[in-house]
Design a protein around this motif. Structure first.
Motif, PDB file in Angstrom:
ATOM      1  N   ILE A   1      83.037  16.991 -40.988  1.00 19.54           N
ATOM      2  CA  ILE A   1      81.673  17.136 -41.475  1.00 19.54           C
ATOM      3  C   ILE A   1      80.903  17.969 -40.455  1.00 19.54           C
ATOM      4  O   ILE A   1      81.030  17.748 -39.241  1.00 19.54           O
ATOM      5  CB  ILE A   1      80.999  15.762 -41.641  1.00 19.54           C
ATOM      6  N   TYR A   2      80.132  18.921 -40.938  1.00 22.26           N
ATOM      7  CA  TYR A   2      79.334  19.777 -40.063  1.00 22.26           C
ATOM      8  C   TYR A   2      77.858  19.590 -40.421  1.00 22.26           C
ATOM      9  O   TYR A   2      77.470  19.731 -41.582  1.00 22.26           O
ATOM     10  CB  TYR A   2      79.740  21.235 -40.212  1.00 22.26           C
ATOM     11  N   ILE A   3      77.057  19.267 -39.406  1.00 27.53           N
ATOM     12  CA  ILE A   3      75.647  18.951 -39.609  1.00 27.53           C
ATOM     13  C   ILE A   3      74.789  19.867 -38.740  1.00 27.53           C
ATOM     14  O   ILE A   3      75.002  19.955 -37.524  1.00 27.53           O
ATOM     15  CB  ILE A   3      75.347  17.488 -39.236  1.00 27.53           C
ATOM     16  N   ALA A   4      73.843  20.559 -39.354  1.00 22.17           N
ATOM     17  CA  ALA A   4      72.835  21.314 -38.602  1.00 22.17           C
ATOM     18  C   ALA A   4      71.559  20.491 -38.597  1.00 22.17           C
ATOM     19  O   ALA A   4      71.127  20.001 -39.644  1.00 22.17           O
ATOM     20  CB  ALA A   4      72.589  22.667 -39.251  1.00 22.17           C
ATOM     21  N   THR A   5      70.956  20.320 -37.426  1.00 24.65           N
ATOM     22  CA  THR A   5      69.775  19.471 -37.308  1.00 24.65           C
ATOM     23  C   THR A   5      68.517  20.290 -37.024  1.00 24.65           C
ATOM     24  O   THR A   5      68.588  21.460 -36.622  1.00 24.65           O
ATOM     25  CB  THR A   5      69.964  18.423 -36.194  1.00 24.65           C
ATOM     26  N   ILE A   6      67.385  19.645 -37.188  1.00 23.40           N
ATOM     27  CA  ILE A   6      66.098  20.311 -36.997  1.00 23.40           C
ATOM     28  C   ILE A   6      65.914  20.802 -35.570  1.00 23.40           C
ATOM     29  O   ILE A   6      65.268  21.823 -35.325  1.00 23.40           O
ATOM     30  CB  ILE A   6      64.953  19.354 -37.407  1.00 23.40           C
ATOM     31  N   ASP A   7      66.495  20.107 -34.589  1.00 17.40           N
ATOM     32  CA  ASP A   7      66.325  20.504 -33.186  1.00 17.40           C
ATOM     33  C   ASP A   7      67.356  21.534 -32.714  1.00 17.40           C
ATOM     34  O   ASP A   7      67.539  21.738 -31.524  1.00 17.40           O
ATOM     35  CB  ASP A   7      66.343  19.281 -32.266  1.00 17.40           C
ATOM     36  N   GLY A   8      68.019  22.209 -33.657  1.00 19.96           N
ATOM     37  CA  GLY A   8      68.899  23.323 -33.298  1.00 19.96           C
ATOM     38  C   GLY A   8      70.316  22.938 -32.924  1.00 19.96           C
ATOM     39  O   GLY A   8      71.052  23.760 -32.374  1.00 19.96           O
ATOM     40  N   GLN A   9      70.733  21.720 -33.241  1.00 24.02           N
ATOM     41  CA  GLN A   9      72.113  21.322 -32.960  1.00 24.02           C
ATOM     42  C   GLN A   9      73.017  21.625 -34.153  1.00 24.02           C
ATOM     43  O   GLN A   9      72.590  21.554 -35.310  1.00 24.02           O
ATOM     44  CB  GLN A   9      72.192  19.828 -32.672  1.00 24.02           C
ATOM     45  N   ILE A  10      74.269  21.945 -33.835  1.00 22.82           N
ATOM     46  CA  ILE A  10      75.324  22.011 -34.841  1.00 22.82           C
ATOM     47  C   ILE A  10      76.377  21.008 -34.407  1.00 22.82           C
ATOM     48  O   ILE A  10      76.960  21.135 -33.326  1.00 22.82           O
ATOM     49  CB  ILE A  10      75.924  23.424 -34.961  1.00 22.82           C
ATOM     50  N   ILE A  11      76.586  19.999 -35.233  1.00 21.51           N
ATOM     51  CA  ILE A  11      77.427  18.865 -34.854  1.00 21.51           C
ATOM     52  C   ILE A  11      78.647  18.792 -35.770  1.00 21.51           C
ATOM     53  O   ILE A  11      78.521  18.891 -36.992  1.00 21.51           O
ATOM     54  CB  ILE A  11      76.625  17.553 -34.937  1.00 21.51           C
ATOM     55  N   LYS A  12      79.799  18.601 -35.155  1.00 19.15           N
ATOM     56  CA  LYS A  12      81.049  18.423 -35.895  1.00 19.15           C
ATOM     57  C   LYS A  12      81.477  16.968 -35.756  1.00 19.15           C
ATOM     58  O   LYS A  12      81.573  16.440 -34.649  1.00 19.15           O
ATOM     59  CB  LYS A  12      82.134  19.348 -35.327  1.00 19.15           C
ATOM     60  N   THR A  13      81.705  16.286 -36.894  1.00 18.62           N
ATOM     61  CA  THR A  13      82.165  14.898 -36.850  1.00 18.62           C
ATOM     62  C   THR A  13      83.416  14.748 -37.706  1.00 18.62           C
ATOM     63  O   THR A  13      83.742  15.610 -38.522  1.00 18.62           O
ATOM     64  CB  THR A  13      81.094  13.919 -37.372  1.00 18.62           C
ATOM     65  N   ASP A  14      84.105  13.611 -37.526  1.00 18.28           N
ATOM     66  CA  ASP A  14      85.185  13.272 -38.452  1.00 18.28           C
ATOM     67  C   ASP A  14      84.551  12.555 -39.645  1.00 18.28           C
ATOM     68  O   ASP A  14      83.329  12.371 -39.714  1.00 18.28           O
ATOM     69  CB  ASP A  14      86.269  12.439 -37.758  1.00 18.28           C
ATOM     70  N   ILE A  15      85.369  12.109 -40.605  1.00 16.19           N
ATOM     71  CA  ILE A  15      84.797  11.520 -41.812  1.00 16.19           C
ATOM     72  C   ILE A  15      84.220  10.132 -41.563  1.00 16.19           C
ATOM     73  O   ILE A  15      83.553   9.572 -42.439  1.00 16.19           O
ATOM     74  CB  ILE A  15      85.832  11.471 -42.958  1.00 16.19           C
ATOM     75  N   SER A  16      84.445   9.579 -40.371  1.00 17.79           N
ATOM     76  CA  SER A  16      83.820   8.310 -39.999  1.00 17.79           C
ATOM     77  C   SER A  16      82.539   8.529 -39.196  1.00 17.79           C
ATOM     78  O   SER A  16      81.970   7.587 -38.639  1.00 17.79           O
ATOM     79  CB  SER A  16      84.796   7.450 -39.192  1.00 17.79           C
ATOM     80  N   LEU A  17      82.106   9.778 -39.106  1.00 13.13           N
ATOM     81  CA  LEU A  17      80.893  10.198 -38.400  1.00 13.13           C
ATOM     82  C   LEU A  17      81.000  10.087 -36.888  1.00 13.13           C
ATOM     83  O   LEU A  17      79.980  10.102 -36.180  1.00 13.13           O
ATOM     84  CB  LEU A  17      79.658   9.427 -38.899  1.00 13.13           C
ATOM     85  N   ASN A  18      82.216   9.993 -36.373  1.00 16.27           N
ATOM     86  CA  ASN A  18      82.409  10.069 -34.926  1.00 16.27           C
ATOM     87  C   ASN A  18      82.260  11.530 -34.499  1.00 16.27           C
ATOM     88  O   ASN A  18      82.876  12.427 -35.095  1.00 16.27           O
ATOM     89  CB  ASN A  18      83.795   9.565 -34.532  1.00 16.27           C
ATOM     90  N   ILE A  19      81.455  11.788 -33.469  1.00 19.60           N
ATOM     91  CA  ILE A  19      81.213  13.164 -33.036  1.00 19.60           C
ATOM     92  C   ILE A  19      82.458  13.739 -32.372  1.00 19.60           C
ATOM     93  O   ILE A  19      82.982  13.178 -31.418  1.00 19.60           O
ATOM     94  CB  ILE A  19      80.015  13.237 -32.083  1.00 19.60           C
ATOM     95  N   VAL A  20      82.934  14.848 -32.907  1.00 12.16           N
ATOM     96  CA  VAL A  20      84.080  15.562 -32.348  1.00 12.16           C
ATOM     97  C   VAL A  20      83.601  16.584 -31.327  1.00 12.16           C
ATOM     98  O   VAL A  20      84.175  16.742 -30.250  1.00 12.16           O
ATOM     99  CB  VAL A  20      84.887  16.255 -33.465  1.00 12.16           C
TER     100      VAL A  20
END
Length: 325
Positions: free
Chosen positions: A238-257
């Motif tokens: 899962i790839y999440i872009a946030t309002i504060d300029g982060q791009i976060i990659k997680t697994d399907i359990s939402l653990n940050i990779v």
């Protein structure tokens, strides 16, 4: 005295404007192969997470630009196999070439065999039998007066139907009995808390509002707080872009990779070619390597006053689109 107050007010306004910060990368890799961009038949007039309607009434889907035109006054909602679903945002929904009168505003829809799953602007849901023209289920939920424009479509998953609502819930309906079997609360308190994203990855439900991301699989529920600008899935990540300029990659359990931070970046959308891409409001395209160790920032000339949508490996902006490598 009045003039003094006005002058002080203007100083305050201008000071506020001048203090705004913008994303300014130290180095860029030049233009992103703009010669490969292609023209659209019109500009984007409406879009959701699954596609867009052009002012020419042509549509864009996850398969690309379609030659299928929807009738004047309708807007694209979804495409299932080769069947396009559109709404006139008054009292009708178009399913392929069949017009269904529903006497309410349909904002999201999906189809499986003869069953049509609908979400209305008053936050009610309905399951409708296209063959018998009968309502199989109708349920009302708390009216939501303010919504994020990105509204997720219902999802048919094996023997259940997932209805995203405008008040931060996912209603689980049995496909065999047409009855509600479970309510999943994603976001009960946010001002903009309609479901903006819904997908199933490796039998795990992944959903998001503008404030929360949830994954539900094998009886385990994971819920995380994020101020979401955009969210996509690719393979089992899962790839999440946030309002504060982060791009976060997680697994399907939402653990940050992994994650990367771009100071003051305002990311409009995420896309995935051979790498992850993020379109930034000041005219930059950020390319992040698969392992998140390196990036490259390109210049991409687009009008940030107009609508932009990313679908799969393609970004549609202004009246053109570009396929990402």
């Amino acid at each position: 005295m009045k003039h003094l107050i006005l002058f002080a007010s203007l100083l305050f306004v201008f000071a506020g404007c001048s203090s705004k910060e913008y994303f300014e990368p130290e180095n860029t890799a030049g233009d992103y192969e703009l010669t490969k961009s292609k023209a659209l038949s019109g500009s984007i007039s409406y879009f959701n997470k699954d596609g867009a309607t052009l002012d020419s009434q042509d549509i864009i889907t996850k398969r690309g630009v379609s030659k299928f035109k929807i009738p004047e006054g309708y807007k694209f909602l979804n495409i299932i196999d080769d069947t396009v679903i559109a709404s006139n945002y008054k009292d009708k929904v178009l399913v392929g070439d069949k017009e269904v009168k529903v006497d309410a505003v349909v904002v999201a829809a999906s189809l499986n065999n003869n069953k049509l799953a609908l979400l209305f602007s008053d936050n009610s849901i309905m399951l409708y039998d296209m063959n018998t023209e009968k309502t199989l289920l109708k349920e009302y939920y708390t009216h939501s007066f303010v919504n994020d424009t990105r509204i997720a479509n219902p999802y048919f998953m094996s023997n259940i139907i997932l209805f995203p609502t405008l008040d931060g819930k996912i209603i689980v309906v049995s496909d065999s009995t047409n009855k509600i079997v479970r309510n999943i609360v994603v976001d009960a308190n946010g001002q903009f808390n309609n479901i903006i994203f819904l997908d199933v990855v490796d039998d795990t439900l992944v959903a998001a509002t503008a404030n929360k991301v949830i994954s539900v699989g094998q009886g385990i529920v994971n819920l995380k707080d994020y101020n979401v600008r955009d969210i996509i899935t690719k393979d089992k990540n899962i790839y999440i872009a946030t309002i504060d300029g982060q791009i976060i990659k997680t697994d399907i359990s939402l653990n940050i990779v992994d994650r990367r931070k771009y100071k003051f970046a305002k990311i409009y959308s995420l896309a995935y070619g051979e790498s992850l891409y993020a379109l930034e409001s000041q005219g930059y395209l950020i390319k992040v390597s698969k392992d998140f160790k390196t990036d490259a920032i390109y210049e991409l000339d687009f009008d940030n006053e107009k609508k932009v949508i990313a679908l799969g490996d393609t970004i549609y902006y202004n009246d053109e689109f570009i396929k990402l490598k």
